[in-house]
Design a protein around this motif. Structure first.
Motif, PDB file in Angstrom:
ATOM      1  N   ASP A 135      -8.902  -3.336 -10.861  1.00  0.00           N
ATOM      2  CA  ASP A 135      -8.719  -3.322 -12.542  1.00  0.00           C
ATOM      3  C   ASP A 135      -8.069  -1.911 -12.398  1.00  0.00           C
ATOM      4  O   ASP A 135      -7.509  -1.109 -11.502  1.00  0.00           O
ATOM      5  CB  ASP A 135     -10.120  -3.249 -13.327  1.00  0.00           C
ATOM      6  N   GLN A 136      -7.651  -1.715 -13.912  1.00  0.00           N
ATOM      7  CA  GLN A 136      -6.538  -0.497 -14.036  1.00  0.00           C
ATOM      8  C   GLN A 136      -7.303   0.853 -13.583  1.00  0.00           C
ATOM      9  O   GLN A 136      -6.377   1.880 -13.081  1.00  0.00           O
ATOM     10  CB  GLN A 136      -6.327  -0.421 -15.352  1.00  0.00           C
ATOM     11  N   ASN A 137      -8.729   0.933 -14.039  1.00  0.00           N
ATOM     12  CA  ASN A 137      -9.124   2.388 -13.539  1.00  0.00           C
ATOM     13  C   ASN A 137      -9.355   2.588 -12.119  1.00  0.00           C
ATOM     14  O   ASN A 137      -9.246   3.635 -11.641  1.00  0.00           O
ATOM     15  CB  ASN A 137     -10.580   2.457 -14.184  1.00  0.00           C
ATOM     16  N   ALA A 138      -9.535   1.532 -11.348  1.00  0.00           N
ATOM     17  CA  ALA A 138      -9.800   1.387  -9.871  1.00  0.00           C
ATOM     18  C   ALA A 138      -8.382   1.641  -9.399  1.00  0.00           C
ATOM     19  O   ALA A 138      -8.010   2.324  -8.419  1.00  0.00           O
ATOM     20  CB  ALA A 138     -10.311   0.060  -9.548  1.00  0.00           C
ATOM     21  N   TYR A 139      -7.337   0.934  -9.870  1.00  0.00           N
ATOM     22  CA  TYR A 139      -5.988   1.056  -9.298  1.00  0.00           C
ATOM     23  C   TYR A 139      -5.538   2.748  -9.415  1.00  0.00           C
ATOM     24  O   TYR A 139      -5.011   3.339  -8.797  1.00  0.00           O
ATOM     25  CB  TYR A 139      -5.041   0.027  -9.916  1.00  0.00           C
ATOM     26  N   TYR A 140      -5.716   3.122 -10.627  1.00  0.00           N
ATOM     27  CA  TYR A 140      -5.466   4.553 -10.725  1.00  0.00           C
ATOM     28  C   TYR A 140      -6.071   5.640  -9.936  1.00  0.00           C
ATOM     29  O   TYR A 140      -5.260   6.384  -9.307  1.00  0.00           O
ATOM     30  CB  TYR A 140      -5.913   5.055 -12.529  1.00  0.00           C
ATOM     31  N   LEU A 141      -7.287   5.316  -9.472  1.00  0.00           N
ATOM     32  CA  LEU A 141      -7.857   6.134  -8.337  1.00  0.00           C
ATOM     33  C   LEU A 141      -7.210   5.842  -7.264  1.00  0.00           C
ATOM     34  O   LEU A 141      -6.875   6.701  -6.253  1.00  0.00           O
ATOM     35  CB  LEU A 141      -9.327   5.709  -8.285  1.00  0.00           C
ATOM     36  N   ALA A 142      -6.883   4.393  -6.769  1.00  0.00           N
ATOM     37  CA  ALA A 142      -6.120   4.098  -5.506  1.00  0.00           C
ATOM     38  C   ALA A 142      -4.810   4.740  -5.425  1.00  0.00           C
ATOM     39  O   ALA A 142      -4.303   4.955  -4.322  1.00  0.00           O
ATOM     40  CB  ALA A 142      -6.157   2.623  -5.271  1.00  0.00           C
ATOM     41  N   SER A 143      -3.984   4.739  -6.525  1.00  0.00           N
ATOM     42  CA  SER A 143      -2.704   5.282  -6.346  1.00  0.00           C
ATOM     43  C   SER A 143      -2.444   6.549  -5.879  1.00  0.00           C
ATOM     44  O   SER A 143      -1.548   7.105  -5.510  1.00  0.00           O
ATOM     45  CB  SER A 143      -2.314   5.227  -7.822  1.00  0.00           C
ATOM     46  N   ALA A 144      -3.699   7.307  -5.653  1.00  0.00           N
ATOM     47  CA  ALA A 144      -3.712   8.758  -5.015  1.00  0.00           C
ATOM     48  C   ALA A 144      -3.584   8.482  -3.547  1.00  0.00           C
ATOM     49  O   ALA A 144      -3.434   9.576  -2.863  1.00  0.00           O
ATOM     50  CB  ALA A 144      -4.937   9.503  -5.391  1.00  0.00           C
ATOM     51  N   ALA A 145      -3.792   7.330  -3.111  1.00  0.00           N
ATOM     52  CA  ALA A 145      -3.871   7.204  -1.624  1.00  0.00           C
ATOM     53  C   ALA A 145      -2.211   7.147  -0.946  1.00  0.00           C
ATOM     54  O   ALA A 145      -1.211   6.862  -1.690  1.00  0.00           O
ATOM     55  CB  ALA A 145      -4.444   5.938  -1.027  1.00  0.00           C
ATOM     56  N   ASP A 146      -2.101   7.549   0.270  1.00  0.00           N
ATOM     57  CA  ASP A 146      -0.793   7.139   1.030  1.00  0.00           C
ATOM     58  C   ASP A 146      -0.252   5.764   1.082  1.00  0.00           C
ATOM     59  O   ASP A 146       0.879   5.557   0.863  1.00  0.00           O
ATOM     60  CB  ASP A 146      -0.915   7.837   2.499  1.00  0.00           C
ATOM     61  N   LYS A 147      -1.322   4.975   1.359  1.00  0.00           N
ATOM     62  CA  LYS A 147      -0.894   3.777   1.381  1.00  0.00           C
ATOM     63  C   LYS A 147      -1.691   2.745   0.616  1.00  0.00           C
ATOM     64  O   LYS A 147      -3.061   2.932   0.451  1.00  0.00           O
ATOM     65  CB  LYS A 147      -1.088   3.135   2.628  1.00  0.00           C
ATOM     66  N   VAL A 148      -1.340   1.885  -0.156  1.00  0.00           N
ATOM     67  CA  VAL A 148      -2.384   0.897  -1.117  1.00  0.00           C
ATOM     68  C   VAL A 148      -2.158  -0.390  -0.644  1.00  0.00           C
ATOM     69  O   VAL A 148      -0.865  -0.900  -0.844  1.00  0.00           O
ATOM     70  CB  VAL A 148      -2.041   1.356  -2.465  1.00  0.00           C
ATOM     71  N   TYR A 149      -2.987  -1.026  -0.353  1.00  0.00           N
ATOM     72  CA  TYR A 149      -3.014  -2.424   0.139  1.00  0.00           C
ATOM     73  C   TYR A 149      -3.898  -3.243  -0.596  1.00  0.00           C
ATOM     74  O   TYR A 149      -4.976  -3.071  -1.185  1.00  0.00           O
ATOM     75  CB  TYR A 149      -3.477  -2.604   1.801  1.00  0.00           C
ATOM     76  N   LEU A 150      -3.405  -4.646  -0.654  1.00  0.00           N
ATOM     77  CA  LEU A 150      -3.881  -5.576  -1.482  1.00  0.00           C
ATOM     78  C   LEU A 150      -4.167  -7.037  -0.690  1.00  0.00           C
ATOM     79  O   LEU A 150      -3.164  -7.224   0.080  1.00  0.00           O
ATOM     80  CB  LEU A 150      -3.092  -5.945  -2.799  1.00  0.00           C
ATOM     81  N   ASN A 151      -5.314  -7.539  -1.138  1.00  0.00           N
ATOM     82  CA  ASN A 151      -5.626  -8.681  -0.617  1.00  0.00           C
ATOM     83  C   ASN A 151      -4.427  -9.608  -0.938  1.00  0.00           C
ATOM     84  O   ASN A 151      -4.052  -9.730  -1.984  1.00  0.00           O
ATOM     85  CB  ASN A 151      -7.072  -9.157  -0.941  1.00  0.00           C
ATOM     86  N   PRO A 152      -3.973 -10.594   0.090  1.00  0.00           N
ATOM     87  CA  PRO A 152      -2.823 -11.329  -0.234  1.00  0.00           C
ATOM     88  C   PRO A 152      -3.329 -12.433  -1.238  1.00  0.00           C
ATOM     89  O   PRO A 152      -2.357 -13.108  -2.007  1.00  0.00           O
ATOM     90  CB  PRO A 152      -2.642 -12.050   1.132  1.00  0.00           C
ATOM     91  N   LYS A 153      -4.580 -12.710  -1.700  1.00  0.00           N
ATOM     92  CA  LYS A 153      -4.915 -13.657  -2.554  1.00  0.00           C
ATOM     93  C   LYS A 153      -5.628 -12.953  -3.660  1.00  0.00           C
ATOM     94  O   LYS A 153      -6.283 -13.570  -4.611  1.00  0.00           O
ATOM     95  CB  LYS A 153      -5.841 -14.677  -1.939  1.00  0.00           C
ATOM     96  N   GLY A 154      -5.443 -11.474  -3.583  1.00  0.00           N
ATOM     97  CA  GLY A 154      -6.160 -10.711  -4.904  1.00  0.00           C
ATOM     98  C   GLY A 154      -5.450 -10.624  -5.753  1.00  0.00           C
ATOM     99  O   GLY A 154      -4.464 -11.373  -6.466  1.00  0.00           O
ATOM    100  N   GLY A 155      -5.427  -9.245  -6.526  1.00  0.00           N
ATOM    101  CA  GLY A 155      -4.606  -8.949  -7.713  1.00  0.00           C
ATOM    102  C   GLY A 155      -4.930  -7.725  -8.318  1.00  0.00           C
ATOM    103  O   GLY A 155      -5.846  -6.948  -8.140  1.00  0.00           O
TER     104      GLY A 155
END
Length: 583
Positions: A135-155
């Protein structure tokens, strides 16, 4: 005679059994409280679950250790920040693996954690993030990472912010319950759910303003981290371009589409571990148990007082409640302790009782006469939360803190028609004076009584504004113009003079040390954690009850909670934000 022998034997056996169980419980609690010695092995990776909710202060729950449930005893927000800082200099920790699975924490709390991760990266250690659905709040936190990976069937949800308010007036009308409402400030929207069926124009204006500020902070943070300009990011949301995992990769919101095992394989490569060996993934709970967070050095101390939750009068043994008598004691202890040279008051509250806010303000004002007071604002420091903050020597807020809301209100419920027409109950009685039953739900207020209550609300509002004028050293006319119950973001509040600086707890502590002329200091945290069997039982039963209600009601739980909040408003003058903003 035989009956009495059998009864006595059974009774003695019951007593013996109870005593044995009691001692076993004490031994179990003793083992739970005694910290287990944990060793962190070399080439370890610290794992942070974004789906964990972090209170301001550590949750002390010895029963969690007995059932091996780390999530039931999470560190406090600032404790987590310090753990991340410690990991940056810990030779055994090579990086952080951010498992992205929702983010129930507020905007300002997320900002605090995100900044800690960005500081961690400066140590040249890695931060990898992986999630299935972000979700957006989780992605905002994740965006602080060097690498952000997403499950191929996720979103990834990237659709923009929305604020929705639930209105109860129609329900009250059907039930023939008539709220009698008194308030000061045209933006004081806390009572709107009871008196309107949609947002007033004033509330729509203020919500649009601060929501835009929150969204701007969100886009700026992601844009800086991902090297994408904010206008482009805004376009992604406006055109709903991020619909599939491939879209998130195409538009550079993520660095790759991978499964968890593939990310773990990359972690092995980063830490120099062979692919046929296990990577040492250290949970936050384990790292917390194995880390000694030194509170600093030097003879001087700074008190860090956490104030989180609703502001109420009297005492309370519930977590996330700011009870006036409890906080008078805590603030007074810090004031009278000569070793404590400054106080940082951490506020995360949307307010509550106006009187309780005044009582806490008074005790902080007394402390300010003998040592510096610095306020650090969390997700909310609004209405009563701002009341107890405004006297500080310096106020820090995150850019996405919600603050201000300088206004008050009172609500009385006339339930005469409900009782009579819906349940067949009527009331009658005698009294020794005309206003002896003022506040009764069994009858409407008279015009004279309405004037009495409105006068009380007006007087409380005037006192609130006078506290802000004195504390912030602002012109009364300016305070009146920015009060009116208006909710502001941290950035807006700084421009208006309600806040001094943008920053988190670290910055507030540094400011307090400077004001107290301390080059080194130790940290003393309040309220001090208390463990008792009665508290454990109460906490356990309370959590079980809440979980059962949530499970039963599902998506309707928020409606149930809001109705419960409404019930608590009757009679007291409130300095409180709207019940809840749903973003």
């Amino acid at each position: 005679m035989r009956f009495f022998k059998v009864f006595l034997a059974s009774f003695l056996a019951f007593i013996a059994f109870t005593a044995i169980c009691f001692f076993i419980l004490l031994i179990m609690i003793g083992r739970a409280i005694t910290p287990e010695k944990v060793t962190i092995s070399p080439n370890s990776v610290l794992v942070l679950e974004t789906g964990q909710s972090y209170n301001e202060q550590n949750v002390v729950n010895p029963l969690a250790k007995l059932i091996n449930n780390e999530s039931a005893e999470p560190p406090g927000l600032y404790q987590l920040v310090r753990l991340i800082e410690n990991a940056a200099s810990d030779d055994n920790i090579k990086g952080i693996y951010l498992k992205v699975n929702g983010n129930p924490n507020g905007f300002a709390s997320t900002e605090e954690l995100r900044n800690a991760l960005l500081r961690f990266r400066k140590s040249k250690k890695f931060v990898y993030a992986y999630g299935e659905v972000m979700d957006q709040n989780a992605y905002y936190l994740a965006s602080a990472a060097d690498k952000v990976y997403l499950n191929p069937k996720g979103g990834v949800d990237f659709t923009g912010f929305a604020s929705q308010v639930m209105f109860l007036k129609g329900t009250l009308d059907k039930l023939e319950i008539k709220p009698e409402i008194f308030y000061c400030g045209k933006f004081k929207s806390a009572t709107e759910p009871l008196r309107e069926t949609q947002m007033t124009e004033a509330n729509r204006i203020q919500t649009t303003q601060f929501l835009g500020e929150l969204y701007g902070t969100f886009l700026k943070g992601i844009g800086t981290a991902r090297n994408i300009d904010t206008a482009t990011l805004h376009g992604y949301a406006n055109e709903n371009l991020i619909q599939e995992p491939a879209d998130a990769l195409k538009y550079k919101l993520v660095d790759g589409l991978k499964y968890d095992d593939e990310v773990v394989a990359e972690l092995k490569s980063k830490t120099g571990i062979k692919q046929d060996e296990e990577v040492s993934l250290v949970t936050l709970g384990k790292y917390n148990s194995g880390t000694d967070l030194s509170s600093g050095s030097g003879e001087g101390r700074i008190a860090l007082i956490y104030a989180e939750g609703d502001i109420i009068g009297g005492e309370s043994d519930r977590d996330k409640t700011i009870a006036s008598e409890d906080y008078i004691r805590e603030i007074r202890k810090a004031r009278e302790d000569k070793n404590i040279k400054a106080i940082v008051f951490r506020v995360n509250s949307g307010g509550g009782s106006a009187l309780a806010s005044e009582v806490i303000w008074r005790e902080l004002s007394l402390a300010k006469k003998v040592k510096p007071i610095v306020v650090s604002m969390g997700d909310y420091a609004a209405s009563g939360g701002y009341y107890i903050s405004c006297m500080a020597d310096s106020i820090f807020a995150e850019p996405n803190t919600l603050t201000g809301s300088i206004g008050v209100f009172g609500v009385m419920f006339n339930m005469q028609d409900f009782f009579k027409n819906k349940v067949g109950v009527t009331f009658d009685g005698v009294k020794t004076a005309p206003y002896a039953d003022l506040g009764s739900m069994g009858r409407p207020l008279t015009e004279a009584e309405k004037r009495f209550i409105q006068n009380g609300v007006d007087s409380t509002y005037a006192s609130f504004k006078s506290r802000v004028v004195a504390g912030r050293k602002l012109n009364p006319a300016i305070v009146d113009s920015i009060a009116q119950g208006h909710v502001w973001s941290g950035l807006q509040a700084k421009e208006l003079g309600l806040v001094d600086r943008i920053g988190g707890i670290n910055e507030a502590l540094a400011c307090a040390a400077k004001l107290a002329k301390l080059s080194e200091y130790r940290l003393r945290e309040y309220p001090e954690s208390k463990i008792s069997i009665s508290r454990l039982v109460q906490t356990f039963s309370g959590n079980m009850r809440a979980q059962m209600v949530k499970q039963e009601l599902g998506a309707n739980y928020e409606i149930y909670q809001q109705v419960k909040d409404v019930q608590q408003l009757h009679g007291d003058i409130q300095a409180r934000m709207p019940f809840k903003y749903n973003f």
